[in-house]
Design a protein around this motif. Structure first.
Motif, PDB file in Angstrom:
ATOM      1  N   LEU A  92       0.832  -1.204   0.000  1.00  0.00           N
ATOM      2  CA  LEU A  92       0.000   0.000   0.000  1.00  0.00           C
ATOM      3  C   LEU A  92       0.867   1.254   0.000  1.00  0.00           C
ATOM      4  O   LEU A  92       0.567   2.232  -0.690  1.00  0.00           O
ATOM      5  CB  LEU A  92      -0.925  -0.005   1.218  1.00  0.00           C
ATOM      6  CG  LEU A  92      -2.071  -1.017   1.217  1.00  0.00           C
ATOM      7  CD1 LEU A  92      -2.804  -0.981   2.555  1.00  0.00           C
ATOM      8  CD2 LEU A  92      -3.043  -0.729   0.079  1.00  0.00           C
ATOM      9  N   LEU A  93       1.938   1.208   0.771  1.00  0.00           N
ATOM     10  CA  LEU A  93       2.882   2.323   0.795  1.00  0.00           C
ATOM     11  C   LEU A  93       3.467   2.557  -0.589  1.00  0.00           C
ATOM     12  O   LEU A  93       3.511   3.693  -1.078  1.00  0.00           O
ATOM     13  CB  LEU A  93       3.993   2.017   1.804  1.00  0.00           C
ATOM     14  CG  LEU A  93       5.225   2.925   1.779  1.00  0.00           C
ATOM     15  CD1 LEU A  93       4.863   4.328   2.218  1.00  0.00           C
ATOM     16  CD2 LEU A  93       6.335   2.350   2.658  1.00  0.00           C
ATOM     17  N   LEU A  94       3.907   1.488  -1.231  1.00  0.00           N
ATOM     18  CA  LEU A  94       4.522   1.603  -2.547  1.00  0.00           C
ATOM     19  C   LEU A  94       3.553   2.186  -3.565  1.00  0.00           C
ATOM     20  O   LEU A  94       3.897   3.109  -4.319  1.00  0.00           O
ATOM     21  CB  LEU A  94       5.010   0.229  -3.003  1.00  0.00           C
ATOM     22  CG  LEU A  94       5.695   0.160  -4.367  1.00  0.00           C
ATOM     23  CD1 LEU A  94       6.965   0.996  -4.367  1.00  0.00           C
ATOM     24  CD2 LEU A  94       6.004  -1.294  -4.732  1.00  0.00           C
ATOM     25  N   PHE A  95       2.326   1.675  -3.592  1.00  0.00           N
ATOM     26  CA  PHE A  95       1.352   2.156  -4.569  1.00  0.00           C
ATOM     27  C   PHE A  95       0.967   3.608  -4.300  1.00  0.00           C
ATOM     28  O   PHE A  95       0.729   4.374  -5.238  1.00  0.00           O
ATOM     29  CB  PHE A  95       0.119   1.262  -4.578  1.00  0.00           C
ATOM     30  CG  PHE A  95       0.326  -0.046  -5.284  1.00  0.00           C
ATOM     31  CD1 PHE A  95       0.641  -0.076  -6.640  1.00  0.00           C
ATOM     32  CD2 PHE A  95       0.239  -1.252  -4.613  1.00  0.00           C
ATOM     33  CE1 PHE A  95       0.848  -1.275  -7.299  1.00  0.00           C
ATOM     34  CE2 PHE A  95       0.451  -2.453  -5.263  1.00  0.00           C
ATOM     35  CZ  PHE A  95       0.759  -2.475  -6.616  1.00  0.00           C
ATOM     36  N   PHE A  98       3.490   5.893  -5.775  1.00  0.00           N
ATOM     37  CA  PHE A  98       3.433   6.026  -7.235  1.00  0.00           C
ATOM     38  C   PHE A  98       2.749   7.324  -7.672  1.00  0.00           C
ATOM     39  O   PHE A  98       3.059   7.876  -8.730  1.00  0.00           O
ATOM     40  CB  PHE A  98       2.670   4.854  -7.860  1.00  0.00           C
ATOM     41  CG  PHE A  98       3.429   3.559  -7.855  1.00  0.00           C
ATOM     42  CD1 PHE A  98       4.792   3.524  -7.637  1.00  0.00           C
ATOM     43  CD2 PHE A  98       2.781   2.351  -8.071  1.00  0.00           C
ATOM     44  CE1 PHE A  98       5.498   2.332  -7.633  1.00  0.00           C
ATOM     45  CE2 PHE A  98       3.477   1.153  -8.074  1.00  0.00           C
ATOM     46  CZ  PHE A  98       4.842   1.145  -7.850  1.00  0.00           C
ATOM     47  N   PHE A  99       1.793   7.792  -6.859  1.00  0.00           N
ATOM     48  CA  PHE A  99       1.037   8.981  -7.248  1.00  0.00           C
ATOM     49  C   PHE A  99       1.915  10.232  -7.296  1.00  0.00           C
ATOM     50  O   PHE A  99       1.581  11.193  -7.993  1.00  0.00           O
ATOM     51  CB  PHE A  99      -0.122   9.220  -6.287  1.00  0.00           C
ATOM     52  CG  PHE A  99      -1.180   8.145  -6.336  1.00  0.00           C
ATOM     53  CD1 PHE A  99      -1.718   7.736  -7.546  1.00  0.00           C
ATOM     54  CD2 PHE A  99      -1.647   7.543  -5.181  1.00  0.00           C
ATOM     55  CE1 PHE A  99      -2.693   6.751  -7.603  1.00  0.00           C
ATOM     56  CE2 PHE A  99      -2.621   6.558  -5.223  1.00  0.00           C
ATOM     57  CZ  PHE A  99      -3.141   6.161  -6.438  1.00  0.00           C
ATOM     58  N   GLY A 103       1.951  12.370 -10.499  1.00  0.00           N
ATOM     59  CA  GLY A 103       1.221  13.604 -10.246  1.00  0.00           C
ATOM     60  C   GLY A 103       2.035  14.836 -10.582  1.00  0.00           C
ATOM     61  O   GLY A 103       1.537  15.792 -11.204  1.00  0.00           O
ATOM     62  N   PHE A 104       3.314  14.846 -10.174  1.00  0.00           N
ATOM     63  CA  PHE A 104       4.174  15.981 -10.494  1.00  0.00           C
ATOM     64  C   PHE A 104       4.343  16.146 -12.006  1.00  0.00           C
ATOM     65  O   PHE A 104       4.395  17.266 -12.516  1.00  0.00           O
ATOM     66  CB  PHE A 104       5.545  15.802  -9.835  1.00  0.00           C
ATOM     67  CG  PHE A 104       5.600  16.260  -8.405  1.00  0.00           C
ATOM     68  CD1 PHE A 104       5.601  17.605  -8.097  1.00  0.00           C
ATOM     69  CD2 PHE A 104       5.641  15.342  -7.371  1.00  0.00           C
ATOM     70  CE1 PHE A 104       5.654  18.043  -6.782  1.00  0.00           C
ATOM     71  CE2 PHE A 104       5.682  15.758  -6.051  1.00  0.00           C
ATOM     72  CZ  PHE A 104       5.689  17.110  -5.752  1.00  0.00           C
ATOM     73  N   ASP A 105       4.439  15.030 -12.717  1.00  0.00           N
ATOM     74  CA  ASP A 105       4.700  15.097 -14.152  1.00  0.00           C
ATOM     75  C   ASP A 105       3.465  15.445 -14.976  1.00  0.00           C
ATOM     76  O   ASP A 105       3.573  16.126 -15.996  1.00  0.00           O
ATOM     77  CB  ASP A 105       5.265  13.759 -14.646  1.00  0.00           C
ATOM     78  CG  ASP A 105       6.718  13.571 -14.257  1.00  0.00           C
ATOM     79  OD1 ASP A 105       7.374  14.587 -13.951  1.00  0.00           O
ATOM     80  OD2 ASP A 105       7.197  12.423 -14.243  1.00  0.00           O
ATOM     81  N   TYR A 106       2.291  14.985 -14.538  1.00  0.00           N
ATOM     82  CA  TYR A 106       1.115  15.083 -15.403  1.00  0.00           C
ATOM     83  C   TYR A 106       0.081  16.111 -14.976  1.00  0.00           C
ATOM     84  O   TYR A 106      -0.778  16.484 -15.772  1.00  0.00           O
ATOM     85  CB  TYR A 106       0.432  13.711 -15.512  1.00  0.00           C
ATOM     86  CG  TYR A 106       1.200  12.739 -16.364  1.00  0.00           C
ATOM     87  CD1 TYR A 106       1.166  12.818 -17.752  1.00  0.00           C
ATOM     88  CD2 TYR A 106       1.987  11.762 -15.778  1.00  0.00           C
ATOM     89  CE1 TYR A 106       1.879  11.938 -18.533  1.00  0.00           C
ATOM     90  CE2 TYR A 106       2.706  10.871 -16.555  1.00  0.00           C
ATOM     91  CZ  TYR A 106       2.649  10.966 -17.931  1.00  0.00           C
ATOM     92  OH  TYR A 106       3.375  10.095 -18.701  1.00  0.00           O
ATOM     93  N   TRP A 121      -5.785  15.539  -5.384  1.00  0.00           N
ATOM     94  CA  TRP A 121      -6.192  14.591  -4.350  1.00  0.00           C
ATOM     95  C   TRP A 121      -5.349  13.325  -4.375  1.00  0.00           C
ATOM     96  O   TRP A 121      -5.113  12.704  -3.334  1.00  0.00           O
ATOM     97  CB  TRP A 121      -7.673  14.269  -4.471  1.00  0.00           C
ATOM     98  CG  TRP A 121      -8.517  15.381  -3.935  1.00  0.00           C
ATOM     99  CD1 TRP A 121      -9.230  16.312  -4.638  1.00  0.00           C
ATOM    100  CD2 TRP A 121      -8.706  15.720  -2.551  1.00  0.00           C
ATOM    101  NE1 TRP A 121      -9.841  17.195  -3.792  1.00  0.00           N
ATOM    102  CE2 TRP A 121      -9.544  16.859  -2.499  1.00  0.00           C
ATOM    103  CE3 TRP A 121      -8.241  15.169  -1.358  1.00  0.00           C
ATOM    104  CZ2 TRP A 121      -9.916  17.438  -1.295  1.00  0.00           C
ATOM    105  CZ3 TRP A 121      -8.620  15.763  -0.155  1.00  0.00           C
ATOM    106  CH2 TRP A 121      -9.449  16.876  -0.134  1.00  0.00           C
ATOM    107  N   LEU A 122      -4.871  12.932  -5.552  1.00  0.00           N
ATOM    108  CA  LEU A 122      -3.964  11.790  -5.610  1.00  0.00           C
ATOM    109  C   LEU A 122      -2.620  12.139  -4.973  1.00  0.00           C
ATOM    110  O   LEU A 122      -2.001  11.297  -4.300  1.00  0.00           O
ATOM    111  CB  LEU A 122      -3.768  11.351  -7.064  1.00  0.00           C
ATOM    112  CG  LEU A 122      -4.993  10.695  -7.721  1.00  0.00           C
ATOM    113  CD1 LEU A 122      -4.707  10.382  -9.180  1.00  0.00           C
ATOM    114  CD2 LEU A 122      -5.397   9.415  -6.973  1.00  0.00           C
TER     115      LEU A 122
END
Length: 379
Positions: A92-95, A98-99, A103-106, A121-122
């Motif tokens: 759960l930590l790993l996933f 991922f955000f 998130g920073f890129d998109y 929010w992500l």
């Protein structure tokens, strides 16, 4: 070269430095992520917040990688036990992490309100979930983890994610979230102006209040209700031995043994409380950099308070206390610790100096004009 016992203590200190470094450097990134959709009232303000951490968050996250690498190399038994016992929580930590890069890129690629709000929010999830999981995990370490070694020294774990969500674990999780939210707010105050900085000040005061309350309640629970662990006998600490070679007991108040033996250790939790209050005081009086330094001292002291309470235990076993992992029996070989010692001594100062230089180059506040002038390059 140092003897084996000394290297074991040194490596306990190295792991503590790496974990604290991660909490300090990536901690305010998590805090900013948590605050992003809450105190950022429009797209410009949220872009200001993202640009305050955008140039450095990837470098900060390498502290997490370094800490994981140190656990793997220096404390292989703890690495194996943690990734077995906390597997679901770590996934759960790993996933959730991922955000952050996505998130920073998109987020700013499409000028659509719903698109950007979704990524906000992500990014909040990516900032909130990791501190929560780390806090819950640390709370469960103090309670003891349900694992043991059988007669063939095979690790067996009996438990699941639901068992980790006990009241004390959740209390530790809330403490971790509040602590890093305070740290993130303190960082934002140093990087922003106007209404956004004012909302960050209010957030710091609230988060600091929650931190003080949770830290105090946690201490009382540990002192009065939580059964700590105590080593009754074990082989020579300067030798290599398996975890089951020692005898461990459990007793109420055992986590305070170190504070009873070395009374000067009480200065660490005292510093934690004082630094949180100092951060609030300095924030109210508009001393932004000093408030940020105070919040960093608070984070350091809170983590050290828990670590010093547990020493030498690293991962206690609630099922079979004799299987508990400690700084004396969780380590790699004498030669391995000696080689890695010099690697750390050489490269850690270089990394720290480079990090300090980066923050010196990136110093200064982010304002609306910066976002307008860098529409296509800013986050």
């Amino acid at each position: 070269m140092f003897d084996y016992e000394t290297l074991k203590i040194i490596w306990w200190g190295f792991v503590a430095v790496l974990l604290i470094g991660f909490a300090l450097m990536d901690g305010f990134d998590f805090g900013v992520g948590m605050l992003l959709p809450i105190i950022g009232k429009n797209d410009v303000e949220r872009r200001i917040m993202l640009n305050s951490i955008g140039p450095t968050w990837e470098g900060n996250q390498t502290w997490f990688i370094a800490a994981g690498g140190a656990l793997f190399a220096a404390w292989p038994l703890a690495y194996a036990a943690a990734f077995s016992g906390f597997y679901v929580a770590l996934m759960l930590l790993l996933f959730s992490l991922f955000f952050r890069p996505v998130g920073f890129d998109y987020r700013s690629k499409i000028a659509d309100t719903r698109w950007r709000a979704t990524w906000d929010w992500l990014l909040f999830v990516g900032g909130f979930v990791p501190p929560l999981i780390f806090g819950i995990a640390f709370g469960n370490l103090l309670l003891g983890v349900p694992f043991y070694y059988d007669g063939d020294m095979r690790l067996a774990y009996q438990g699941g994610l639901i068992e980790l969500l006990n009241p004390f674990g959740l209390l530790a999780g809330v403490l971790s979230v509040a602590m890093l939210c305070m740290h993130g707010a303190a960082f934002l105050i140093t990087k922003t102006n106007g209404a956004l900085a004012q909302r960050a000040r209010h957030s710091l005061i609230i988060a600091a209040g929650v931190t003080v309350i949770c830290f105090a309640v946690s201490g009382l629970v540990i002192a009065k209700q939580v059964e700590g662990f105590r080593i009754l006998s074990m082989p020579d600490t300067n030798s290599a031995f398996m975890p089951v070679a020692k005898i461990v007991s459990r007793a109420n108040g055992a986590w305070l043994d170190n504070y009873s033996h070395w009374s000067w250790l009480w200065c660490v939790p005292t510093i934690a409380f004082s630094a949180v209050l100092a951060s609030v005081f300095l924030t109210i009086h508009r001393h932004a950099v000093s408030a940020f330094i105070a919040s960093g001292i608070a984070v350091t002291a809170i983590i050290l308070t828990a670590g010093l309470s547990m020493f030498p235990f690293v991962m206690p076993s609630s099922i079979n206390p004799n299987s508990s992992l400690t700084a004396w029996d969780v380590v790699a070989s004498h030669k391995s610790l000696g080689i890695m010692f010099w690697v750390v001594v050489i490269f850690l100062p270089i990394i720290m100096m480079y990090t300090a230089w980066i923050y010196r180059v990136m110093r200064g506040k982010i304002d609306e004009q910066h976002i307008v002038e860098h529409q296509h390059s800013a986050y």
